[in-house]
Design a protein around this motif. Structure first.
Motif, PDB file in Angstrom:
ATOM      1  N   THR A   1     -14.930  20.024  27.813  1.00  0.00           N
ATOM      2  CA  THR A   1     -13.905  21.948  28.533  1.00  0.00           C
ATOM      3  C   THR A   1     -12.933  22.380  27.731  1.00  0.00           C
ATOM      4  O   THR A   1     -12.895  21.103  26.848  1.00  0.00           O
ATOM      5  CB  THR A   1     -13.228  21.602  30.549  1.00  0.00           C
ATOM      6  OG1 THR A   1     -12.413  22.456  30.210  1.00  0.00           O
ATOM      7  CG2 THR A   1     -12.554  20.147  29.647  1.00  0.00           C
ATOM      8  N   GLY A   2     -13.315  22.794  27.076  1.00  0.00           N
ATOM      9  CA  GLY A   2     -12.312  23.620  26.558  1.00  0.00           C
ATOM     10  C   GLY A   2     -13.083  23.950  24.845  1.00  0.00           C
ATOM     11  O   GLY A   2     -12.023  23.846  24.381  1.00  0.00           O
ATOM     12  N   ALA A   3     -14.087  23.537  24.492  1.00  0.00           N
ATOM     13  CA  ALA A   3     -14.656  23.198  23.233  1.00  0.00           C
ATOM     14  C   ALA A   3     -15.372  24.496  22.658  1.00  0.00           C
ATOM     15  O   ALA A   3     -15.416  24.212  21.488  1.00  0.00           O
ATOM     16  CB  ALA A   3     -15.289  22.035  23.377  1.00  0.00           C
ATOM     17  N   GLY A   4     -15.537  25.001  23.845  1.00  0.00           N
ATOM     18  CA  GLY A   4     -15.580  26.701  22.998  1.00  0.00           C
ATOM     19  C   GLY A   4     -16.891  26.970  23.548  1.00  0.00           C
ATOM     20  O   GLY A   4     -17.766  27.713  23.016  1.00  0.00           O
ATOM     21  N   LYS A   5     -17.487  26.362  24.939  1.00  0.00           N
ATOM     22  CA  LYS A   5     -18.910  27.062  25.195  1.00  0.00           C
ATOM     23  C   LYS A   5     -19.051  28.697  25.866  1.00  0.00           C
ATOM     24  O   LYS A   5     -19.999  29.114  25.705  1.00  0.00           O
ATOM     25  CB  LYS A   5     -19.733  26.145  26.077  1.00  0.00           C
ATOM     26  CG  LYS A   5     -19.649  24.353  26.112  1.00  0.00           C
ATOM     27  CD  LYS A   5     -20.069  23.178  26.811  1.00  0.00           C
ATOM     28  CE  LYS A   5     -19.280  24.086  27.976  1.00  0.00           C
ATOM     29  NZ  LYS A   5     -17.570  23.346  27.666  1.00  0.00           N
ATOM     30  N   THR A   6     -17.895  28.696  26.322  1.00  0.00           N
ATOM     31  CA  THR A   6     -17.950  30.060  26.854  1.00  0.00           C
ATOM     32  C   THR A   6     -17.689  31.116  25.930  1.00  0.00           C
ATOM     33  O   THR A   6     -18.252  31.971  25.690  1.00  0.00           O
ATOM     34  CB  THR A   6     -16.456  30.269  28.311  1.00  0.00           C
ATOM     35  OG1 THR A   6     -17.016  28.734  29.335  1.00  0.00           O
ATOM     36  CG2 THR A   6     -16.766  32.046  28.635  1.00  0.00           C
ATOM     37  N   ARG A   7     -17.136  30.776  25.199  1.00  0.00           N
ATOM     38  CA  ARG A   7     -17.246  31.621  24.292  1.00  0.00           C
ATOM     39  C   ARG A   7     -18.276  31.995  23.487  1.00  0.00           C
ATOM     40  O   ARG A   7     -18.048  33.015  23.025  1.00  0.00           O
ATOM     41  CB  ARG A   7     -15.406  31.154  22.765  1.00  0.00           C
ATOM     42  CG  ARG A   7     -15.526  32.028  21.633  1.00  0.00           C
ATOM     43  CD  ARG A   7     -14.625  33.536  21.882  1.00  0.00           C
ATOM     44  NE  ARG A   7     -13.585  33.624  23.082  1.00  0.00           N
ATOM     45  CZ  ARG A   7     -12.650  33.592  22.472  1.00  0.00           C
ATOM     46  NH1 ARG A   7     -12.594  33.463  20.763  1.00  0.00           N
ATOM     47  NH2 ARG A   7     -11.452  33.362  23.129  1.00  0.00           N
ATOM     48  N   PHE A   8     -18.969  30.671  22.526  1.00  0.00           N
ATOM     49  CA  PHE A   8     -19.803  31.106  22.461  1.00  0.00           C
ATOM     50  C   PHE A   8     -21.001  31.724  23.223  1.00  0.00           C
ATOM     51  O   PHE A   8     -21.427  32.872  22.261  1.00  0.00           O
ATOM     52  CB  PHE A   8     -20.540  29.466  22.433  1.00  0.00           C
ATOM     53  CG  PHE A   8     -21.589  29.512  21.475  1.00  0.00           C
ATOM     54  CD1 PHE A   8     -22.174  29.692  20.002  1.00  0.00           C
ATOM     55  CD2 PHE A   8     -22.823  29.345  22.054  1.00  0.00           C
ATOM     56  CE1 PHE A   8     -23.190  29.702  19.110  1.00  0.00           C
ATOM     57  CE2 PHE A   8     -24.245  28.734  21.548  1.00  0.00           C
ATOM     58  CZ  PHE A   8     -24.602  29.846  20.769  1.00  0.00           C
TER      59      PHE A   8
ATOM     60  N   VAL B   1      -6.095  31.822  14.569  1.00  0.00           N
ATOM     61  CA  VAL B   1      -6.628  32.989  14.784  1.00  0.00           C
ATOM     62  C   VAL B   1      -5.908  33.481  16.663  1.00  0.00           C
ATOM     63  O   VAL B   1      -5.574  34.200  16.147  1.00  0.00           O
ATOM     64  CB  VAL B   1      -8.154  33.057  14.363  1.00  0.00           C
ATOM     65  CG1 VAL B   1      -8.296  33.912  14.750  1.00  0.00           C
ATOM     66  CG2 VAL B   1      -8.416  32.646  13.242  1.00  0.00           C
ATOM     67  N   GLU B   2      -6.581  32.086  17.071  1.00  0.00           N
ATOM     68  CA  GLU B   2      -6.416  32.225  18.546  1.00  0.00           C
ATOM     69  C   GLU B   2      -4.859  32.302  19.321  1.00  0.00           C
ATOM     70  O   GLU B   2      -4.379  33.342  19.855  1.00  0.00           O
ATOM     71  CB  GLU B   2      -7.220  31.312  19.391  1.00  0.00           C
ATOM     72  CG  GLU B   2      -8.681  31.949  19.456  1.00  0.00           C
ATOM     73  CD  GLU B   2      -9.158  32.114  20.322  1.00  0.00           C
ATOM     74  OE1 GLU B   2      -9.305  32.828  21.709  1.00  0.00           O
ATOM     75  OE2 GLU B   2      -9.484  33.411  19.552  1.00  0.00           O
ATOM     76  N   SER B   3      -4.206  31.804  18.559  1.00  0.00           N
ATOM     77  CA  SER B   3      -2.714  32.250  18.940  1.00  0.00           C
ATOM     78  C   SER B   3      -1.972  32.486  17.741  1.00  0.00           C
ATOM     79  O   SER B   3      -0.583  33.022  18.786  1.00  0.00           O
ATOM     80  CB  SER B   3      -2.506  30.465  18.368  1.00  0.00           C
ATOM     81  OG  SER B   3      -2.038  29.765  17.706  1.00  0.00           O
TER      82      SER B   3
END
Ligand SMILES: Nc1ncnc2c1ncn2[C@@H]1O[C@H](COP(=O)(O)OP(=O)(O)O)[C@@H](O)[C@H]1O
Ligand SMILES: [Mg+2]
Lengths: 288, 1092
Positions: free
Chosen positions: A51-58, A207-209
């Motif tokens: 979880t939180g490894a960037g799948k959704t973002r991808f 970049v994100e934070s």
């Protein structure tokens, strides 16, 4: 689906939702290429990773990137329909159901049906959470015929061109109950999402934070150390998402040690012994 | 004159009859006395003497003494007293001539010490000891003859008391009484005058409480007391006496231990301590002594103020809570409260309490499985490390000192631990052991190959009979082989590499940079005097100081300034970011070359020339020394005494650094795993190993063991192999580890048969009298159950076919209904037709606005874990027909388990042919049945057995672990469920709780199957106490409940109702009346338990 915008309240149908800005996604490997090819060839994709490894973002990013397939360049992005799976998710939740309306009934399409109709990317997040009987439903969609049977209406729906089935799966909770059926998993190509290497992760965090490059670098270092504890009292390593949270707090002026404590240490585990060890790693890395 | 003559003539013939010398002695005495006494007096005196001689068979001997002593005595006492004295002598003679003689003989000396009027009282003291038999007579004679010496050290009234003590002893043993009397004068002589009476008072108490200890007390007491502050001894003795009077036979041992403890304390504190103890004694005498006994341990962990608070907490348990047993346990350090308050007060940090944190920390930093161990362990292992209390690592373990107490605050001490650990993990993380021969570094080129070409073989191989040089086993060895002086290069490499590690650590971990700097500074301030070292050692020392970040502490001879300058510049190379271990090797090489140009002399003449070297250090740029030997080495070096080179000691936090050995161990490990580390390196031969070990400077063979080199090496090698063969996991230790079985000439062979692997865990035990836990009191050793035959399992299944089928069926019915339909929802899976029709009807009728017409299935998962804990104590060997035990449990079993085992063994032999069913057989059958049943239902289950003997050895057998699949080895293990030893239930329950807690399940159940009350050696405060075990078991069951586990007991002990009620309290239990129904009962019981 509803989203709130600064000025006004806006209501749009799921299938009409488009990303209006390019999401930030830092490629780690050849995943973009792979996904593009899969989309081209209409091969369903399984995104594997913690979880939180960037799948959704991808997936979001890909839907943005693939807008050309619709031949409609003004309207950015392939529509993306996301379903967060849970253990009570039933077939009707996905396909659709009749609703009573006045004295009549009305059929409502479920998310998968909508995606099939408009040719969207249908993203089933955390698929293992769904009941096994629900999962079976998607099998015909992954065949070359790409059909969705709608039993209640006695219909078969053929998927539109742009439709692609994407699922995510976290192999971390390895338990007999929560394993993906083989008959299901063998219908997808799998793209692995590990944690990004230190420098890239630092870049994502920065970049994100919007925290400083140095703090981002230290956070990425911390992540590496904490992940070494996997299977030693930690079920999962710290996710990029949590690091981003920590970075955000730091950018807001919270002391790094404290930021890590709330965003990482306490979020990760309730085991006091492990908490203590992680805090010691935090205090070794951050000065204050 | 005439009267004298008269008397001689009158008595001589009579006296002659007693012995030839008697008349002469008589005459001689008369000669002296006639000048002092009137004729009448003289006559009376003579008459008395002669009567004495006549008194009894051997009383003439007393008379002889009388004649001899009288001239001495007469001038010192008046005549009446003299007569009284003579009468006393006569009186004594009527008991025994021997006594009389001894008394009379001692009199002159006595008069030096006593006023004349005390003579008779003294005589009476002696008489008190006489009971008419010869033993008492000789004792009392001994008393008289030693009485002058005794009076030299005791007053008459003290002597009176002493006689009481001796008298009391005679009731037990004359031998003992005699021995005490003989030594008494010497014993009291060793004591200060003020302490003697107190000493006696305690003697009296000891004699009453346990007479046999009196001798020990006399023998050792004075020396024990010596350690007590002189003004405090009497008080201490009175305390001991009071304690002894109250508690009896433990009095003397407690005194001895308390005194030994006082010896370890600052004498200035004795007064306060003894006062405090006396105060405690009013409430609990034992607590007082336990307090004294524990004091040194407590003091080693606490400051005086903290210790005071600690003691007060114990005192409050005694006087405020009025819990004497609790206070005793507290002061004996056998209570959780004592330990907690110790830990809370102490700044000292124990490895045992932070080990897990540090282990995870080290694991996080390095990503490797690293064990954290105490340096105490390392010394035991005999693998080449010999220094204790210095941190180090050998690749898979980090060795840390057992405690850190350097700072006043706990956190600071912990941080010191962290710095220690980070330096050690830094070696692993930043590659201190990964030196690769010949490869260049980031800042330096690899010069070793060129050097190797120019290097003659190392000196130790030059001897003509030297074996031909074998290829180096490790890169590090090959590197060290390049240098003539291995000690020197090893020392330099250590300083350089440690400098690099410290630099990287403080760059990478800014959070501990400050602590590291503090620790470095702390070490820098504790360095030995550099001026007393040889110049070479001083060179290394100064590099070390620079590397500790304290160039201001450098001292170096002015004329050699430039050499040190070059050295420091070289060291700086390593401090740059990105430097690697390859750079360290190169820098060490360069430093070695510089050092070769410095003579290792100690010289007084240099004193003035030593200068501090501060000013320019910070501006020195990193630079490797120039190529060829530059000419600036000119300066005249003062001559002095040449000394052997020795490396200065390592700063503690950096600890030992043994790269050569670590590379070797890593190599061995790889070899053991069948992997080849470096393709270049072929498997090393024993020969190569030996050579490496003989040459390695890191290993001081002589310190390892006595005996010839080859046997030492053999031992060493086998230790190494063991080390390499056992991947270190910190929780597991192997049983029977350290027997140095390394055969003398043996090739290091494969390891012997693997012993059973036992995982030890410690548990507290509940002491109901103290109302507190005894911390880490019991040690539970978990191991896999032994595997027997498969036939047993299969046979049992066959024999009980019917029962098995029935049980399975029952359980299958119970199988969870996976889905349950929930109706009348506003939204759901589908429309519920009935509800929909109803709704429409209602709606048409104008009512029922709510459209709850959907249903959905809800998933109910069965998530049960159960652990069965089977009693494997010896009593389960009972035949079931004769359930009533043949032995009397109260006497035999508790007092002499051996007898009981013997009895069992005999019976076992008898029954070998046709074994009747025993309790354990039923347990086994039940286990099989329950396994079959649970497999049908799919619940997670574990089956465990327990037994053991004593609190250190609770045996815990895994028949089937909770997460283990049922397979043939499990079935085989069932066969080996056997009666073993005792029943210490508490720790077994606690261990099972732990196992269940580690396991994820919604419903957890613990079922204990037993045949009687818990009992074990030492499971109670004394041998007969049974309540203790019952209470501890009760407590353990309550702990289970608190952990969310449902405990349940099934027992076949029909007689057990009395203790059962107490032990089980609100926990469910069942007594299986017809014991043979156990296999049937167990599954059905489980059903009802798990239903909820
Ligand atoms: N490669 C990446 N590029 C950009 N951001 C990333 C990347 N990987 C992770 N993130 C960050 O991590 C967060 C969590 O990722 P997400 O896609 O929600 O994880 P997942 O779906 O795998 O659980 C994102 O919001 C984003 O901030
Ligand atoms: Mg996600």
């Amino acid at each position: 689906m509803t989203i709130t915008q600064p000025q006004a309240f806006k209501q749009i149908a799921v299938e009409e939702f488009r990303l209006t800005e390019e999401p930030f996604y830092l490629p780690i490997n050849d995943e973009i290429q792979l996904f593009e090819q899969a989309y081209e060839r209409q091969i369903p994709v399984l995104l594997k990773g913690p979880t939180g490894a960037g799948k959704t973002r991808f997936v979001e990013y890909m839907s943005w990137r693939l807008h050309e397939h619709l031949g409609d360049k003004s309207n950015e992005g392939v529509p993306l329909i996301t379903v967060a799976c849970h253990e009570d998710l039933t077939a009707s939740d996905l396909v659709g159901r009749y609703l009573l309306e006045g004295d009549n009934t009305r059929w409502i399409d479920g998310p998968i049906t909508r995606a099939v109709k408009v040719g969207a990317i249908c993203y089933l997040d955390e698929i293992v959470e769904a009941r096994k009987d629900t999962t079976v439903l998607i099998h015909p969609l992954t065949d070359y015929r790409r059909l969705l049977p709608i039993d209640k209406r006695g219909e078969l729906l053929e998927a539109a061109d742009g439709f692609l089935l994407v699922m995510s799966y976290n192999p971390g909770y390895q338990s007999a109950l929560k394993d993906l059926k083989h008959s299901t998993r063998q219908r997808f190509i799998a793209i692995e999402f590990g944690y990004p290497p230190r420098d890239q992760e630092a870049e994502i965090i920065r970049v994100e934070s919007l925290c400083s490059a140095e703090d981002a670098q230290e956070l990425a270092k911390l992540a590496e150390k904490v992940r070494n504890l996997k299977e030693h009292g930690l079920a999962e390593g710290v996710s990029t998402r949590l690091l981003v949270y920590a970075g955000k707090l730091i950018a807001q002026g919270i002391a790094p040690r404290r930021a890590c404590q709330v965003a990482i240490v306490w979020a990760l585990t309730d085991d006091l012994e492990v908490q203590r060890s992680i805090e010691e790693v935090v205090t070794s890395i951050f000065e204050n | 004159m005439t009267s004298t003559q008269d008397l001689i003539e009158r008595f001589t013939p009579e006296l002659r009859g007693f012995g030839a010398s008697l008349p002469d002695e008589f005459a001689a005495a008369l000669g002296t006395l006639e000048r002092r006494l009137t004729p009448e007096q003289l006559e009376a005196w003579a008459d008395q003497g002669v009567k004495l001689a006549h008194h009894s068979l051997r009383s003439w001997e007393a008379a002889a003494e009388y004649f001899r002593a009288s001239p001495e005595i007469a001038p010192r006492i008046d005549f009446d007293t003299l007569v009284e004295w003579g009468e006393t002598a006569a009186e004594l003679a009527s008991s025994s001539a021997l006594m009389s003689a001894a008394y009379v003989k001692a009199t002159p000396a006595l008069l030096d010490l006593l006023p004349a009027e005390d003579l008779t009282p003294l005589a009476n003291l002696g008489e008190r000891l006489c009971r008419g038999n010869w033993k008492s007579i000789s004792l009392s004679s001994l008393f008289y003859s030693t009485s002058p010496a005794l009076l030299g050290v005791l007053t008459l009234s003290a002597l009176d008391e002493f006689v009481d003590v001796i008298d009391a002893l005679t009731e037990r043993s004359y031998e003992l009484a005699t021995a005490c009397l003989e030594t008494a004068a010497g014993v009291f002589g060793q004591l200060e005058a003020d302490d003697r009476e107190a000493f006696l008072r305690f003697a009296r108490a000891v004699t009453r409480a346990s007479w046999a200890d009196t001798r020990l007390y006399f023998e050792r007491g004075p020396r024990l007391l010596q350690a007590v502050e002189s003004g405090q001894r009497a008080d201490f003795l009175d305390l001991a006496a009071r304690v002894t009077t109250e508690i009896g036979r433990q009095g003397y041992p407690l005194f001895a231990e308390a005194a030994t403890s006082l010896a370890q304390m600052d004498p200035a504190d004795h007064g306060d301590m003894i006062r405090f103890a006396r105060r405690l004694a009013t409430g609990s005498p034992t607590s007082a002594m336990e307090y004294l006994k524990s004091a040194p341990f407590v003091r080693s962990r606490l400051t005086p103020e903290q210790m005071e608070r600690w003691s007060e907490a114990g005192r409050d348990i005694l006087f405020i809570e009025r819990n004497a047993e609790g206070a005793e346990a507290y002061f004996r350090l056998e209570s959780t409260r004592a330990e907690d308050s110790l830990a809370a007060l102490s700044a000292r940090v124990e490895l045992s309490s932070v080990g897990t944190t540090l282990r995870l920390y080290a694991k996080a930093l390095t990503g490797e499985q690293i064990a954290v161990r105490s340096t105490e362990d390392l010394v035991d292992r005999g693998i080449g490390w010999v220094t204790e209390s210095v941190a180090t690592t050998e690749g898979t373990s980090i060795y840390l000192p057992p405690y850190v107490n350097a700072y006043e605050e706990q956190r600071a001490n912990f941080i010191a631990y962290k710095v220690f650990t980070t330096h050690q993990t830094g070696r692993l993380e930043f590659g201190a052991f990964s030196y690769r021969y010949g490869e260049p570094g980031t800042y330096t080129g690899g010069t070793v190959l060129a050097r190797e070409a120019n290097t003659p073989p190392p000196s130790h191989l030059e001897a003509s009979d030297a074996p031909q040089k074998l290829a180096a086993v490790t890169p590090m060895q090959r590197y060290f082989d390049l240098f003539a002086d291995r000690t020197m290069i090893a020392g330099l490499f250590t300083v350089v590499e440690d400098t690099r590690i410290d630099q990287v650590v403080s760059r990478e971990y800014s959070g501990i940079r400050e602590a590291l700097r503090r620790l470095q500074s702390y070490e820098a301030n504790r360095r030995p005097d550099v001026r007393s070292m040889g110049l070479q050692a001083a060179f290394v020392e100064n590099l070390l100081r620079a590397s500790l970040g304290r160039p201001d502490t450098i001292m170096w001879p002015m004329p050699l300034q430039s050499l040190l300058g070059q050295g420091l510049a070289a060291l700086r190379v390593i401090e740059q970011p990105g430097a690697t271990v390859q750079d360290s090797a190169e820098v060490a090489t360069a430093l070695y070359d510089i050092m070769e140009r410095i003579p290792n002399i100690v010289s007084d003449m240099l004193k003035d020339d030593w200068v501090a070297y501060d000013e320019d250090y910070l501006s020195i740029n990193p630079m490797m020394p120039g190529g060829g030997g530059d000419g600036d080495m000119g300066p005249l070096v003062p001559s002095g005494e040449e000394v052997a080179f020795q490396n200065p000691p390592q700063p503690e936090f950096r600890g030992d650094f043994k790269p050569e050995l670590v590379q070797l161990l890593m190599q061995l490990r790889l070899q053991q795993q069948g992997l080849q580390g470096d393709a270049v390196l072929s498997p090393m031969s024993a020969e190569q190993l030996k050579q490496l070990l003989e040459n390695s400077v890191e290993i001081t063979i002589s310190e390892m063991a006595e005996g010839d080199l080859s046997s030492t090496l053999g031992l060493f090698l086998s230790n190494l192999e063991k080390e390499a063969g056992t991947p270190q996991t910190d929780q597991k230790t192997q049983q029977g580890e350290q027997d140095g079985s390394g055969g003398v000439e043996e090739e290091p062979g494969p390891m012997e048969d693997l012993p059973v692997e036992v995982t030890w865990k410690y548990y507290d035990e509940w002491d109901f009298r103290a109302g507190d836990y005894r911390p880490r009191w019991c040690r539970v050793g978990e191991r896999l159950g032994e595997e027997g035959e498969l036939d047993y399992y299969d046979d049992t299944l066959r024999k009980n076919h019917g029962l098995v089928m029935e049980t399975r069926r029952q359980f299958e019915i119970m199988r969870p209904e996976t889905f349950r339909k929930i109706k009348r929802l506003e939204d759901g899976e589908d429309v519920d037709i009935d509800a929909a029709i109803e709704f429409i009807v209602d709606k048409r009728a104008g009512t029922g606005p709510l459209g709850r017409i959907y249903w959905r299935r809800n998933k109910i998962e069965r998530d049960v874990a159960v652990a069965f804990l089977l009693d494997m104590s010896a009593s389960t060997d009972e035949e079931i027909e004769k359930q009533k035990p043949k032995y009397d449990q109260d006497d035999d079993f508790d007092d002499d388990p051996r007898k009981y085992f013997q009895w069992l063994a005999q019976r076992r032999a008898k029954q070998a042919l046709e074994p009747p069913k025993r309790i354990v057989d039923l347990e086994k059958e039940s286990a099989i049945l329950i396994i079959e049943a649970l497999e049908a239902i799919g619940d997670s289950y574990g089956i465990y057995g327990f037994s053991g003997y004593g609190r250190d050895n609770v045996e815990y057998y895994v028949i089937k672990d909770l997460d283990e699949e049922l397979d043939d080895s499990v079935r085989r293990r069932v066969d080996k469920i056997e009666p073993i030893r005792s029943t210490r239930m508490g720790p077994a329950i606690r261990h099972t709780i732990w196992k269940l807690q580690e396991f994820e399940a919604k419903v957890k159940i613990l079922i204990l199957v037993s045949d009687g009350r818990p009992q074990d050696h030492g499971y109670g405060r004394d041998r007969t106490e049974k309540e203790y075990a019952v209470h501890d078991t009760h407590q353990a069951l309550q702990e289970a409940k608190r952990a969310g586990i449902t405990p349940f007991l099934i027992t076949v002990d029909k007689e057990g109702h009395d203790y059962l009620k107490q032990m089980m309290d609100d926990v469910g239990y069942e007594v299986v009346d017809n014991i043979e129904s156990l296999p049937r009962r167990l599954p059905s019981l489980y059903r009802s338990l798990a239903a909820e």
